[in-house]
Write a protein that holds these residues in place. Structure first.
Motif: not given
Length: 362
Positions: A143-153
């Motif tokens: 799981v990713f949490v608080h990704r900083l770049f790009d659109s939603s995944i």
């Protein structure tokens, strides 16, 4: 010497098999009374499970890799604390690895943790678009949490930047402001773009179309906010309120306003974003919208645990809402303060656990 299952069985006057079933949470029928007696005796006797032996039977290590791009950002420690609190509740151990925003270090960390092995991964504030091929091949959940770049995944937990920013703008509109400016974050940052979009949409919904000069570009730091605010103050018709893309920008804007001989909020109201620790300690205290880092960490760990328990497939990105904390910088009625040092709830902040802090519960 470690306490054994045989010793607990003897104390509880049951078979070793019954003790094993209870302590391993087996579905085998055991009366609730017996189950509680075994657990109580195990705790009193200081029993600790042999995770290595258990992992051989279950193909689980009850260990999670937590890969953090930068452990000293304002939000990473709070996210990690949320992750670990949920993991602890489910008897999992988190191994934290800092990668200094290095793709090579992150790749090495993934490979090393897979070889340990761990049962799954949480990526905190990752700047990368996808995980490594090696992790994909391993089949381990992540799981990713608080990704900083790009659109939603998929398989990610993020702050609801758009609606959180809309809260701030609507608050200023509700106070009667029409000349509201926005000091935005750097170009190319997804959170900055979402907060800008919310500002423009809320202004348009109120029938207001601000001068393009009312949107000023800044870094994420106070000096950037200071310079951007100076540009706003130089306009022929300066704004009466500013929504800043984060709290450091808001602080820089307040300094610029004060250095110009103006007052906050009497001449210009200011609202920030993030609810960082200092916002309640400066003069004036800063009205802001929280970035719910602790709750994001908790939710990420819950999603991962659900996957480990058999939930199938990827899950859509989850957006976690923040809350508006009204303080003096906007001119509105501040939320009544409450002193607390209790453990965090789903709506609290984990640093309250360590030092008493004035919290506005909104």
């Amino acid at each position: 010497m470690p306490v054994t299952l045989e010793e607990i069985a003897r104390a509880a006057n049951v078979s070793i098999a019954t003790v094993s079933r209870v302590l391993n949470n087996s579905d085998h029928p055991v009366s609730e009374r017996t189950r509680q007696r075994i657990k109580r005796l195990a705790a009193e006797m200081g029993y600790r499970p042999n995770w290595m032996a258990r992992s051989l039977r279950t193909d689980r290590t009850h260990t999670i890799g937590i890969i953090v791009d930068d452990i000293v950002t304002p939000f990473s420690p709070l996210i990690v604390r949320g992750v670990q609190d949920v993991l602890t509740r489910h008897e999992y151990l988190g191994l934290v690895v800092n990668t200094d925003r290095s793709q090579a270090l992150e790749k090495d960390a993934i490979a090393t943790l897979i070889s340990r092995p761990v049962d799954g991964f949480v990526f905190v504030e990752s700047v990368y678009r996808k995980v490594t091929d090696e992790l994909e091949r391993s089949g381990k959940p992540y799981v990713f949490v608080h990704r900083l770049f790009d659109s939603s995944i998929q398989n990610s937990v993020v702050p609801d930047d758009y609606n959180n920013a809309a809260l701030a703008v609507r608050h200023l509109l509700g106070l009667g402001h029409q000349r509201i400016a926005h000091i935005r974050g750097p170009e190319g940052w997804h959170p900055a773009e979402r907060r800008l979009a919310a500002y423009l949409d809320e202004m348009a919904a109120a029938g207001l179309h601000p001068d393009p000069a009312y949107v000023q570009l800044s870094t994420w730091e106070a000096p950037g906010g200071y310079e951007a605010c100076r540009q706003l103050l130089a306009l022929p018709e300066r704004p009466t309120a500013i929504f800043a893309a984060n709290d450091w920008i808001a602080l820089g804007a307040i300094y610029a306003i004060q250095d110009a001989g103006l007052r906050v909020p009497q001449d210009i109201a200011v609202v920030g974003y993030d609810n960082q620790e200092f916002t309640g300690r400066v003069r004036p205290p800063i009205t802001t919208v929280s970035l719910p880092a602790y709750r994001m960490g908790m939710r990420a760990a819950e999603i991962l645990w659900e996957k480990l328990e058999g939930a199938q497939g990827d899950v859509d990105e989850e957006k976690v809402p923040g809350r508006l904390y009204v303080r003096s910088s906007c001119g509105g009625n501040p939320n009544p303060p409450r002193w607390t040092s209790t453990s965090p709830t789903a709506d609290a902040f984990p640093h309250e656990r360590f030092v008493p802090r004035c919290r506005e519960d909104g």
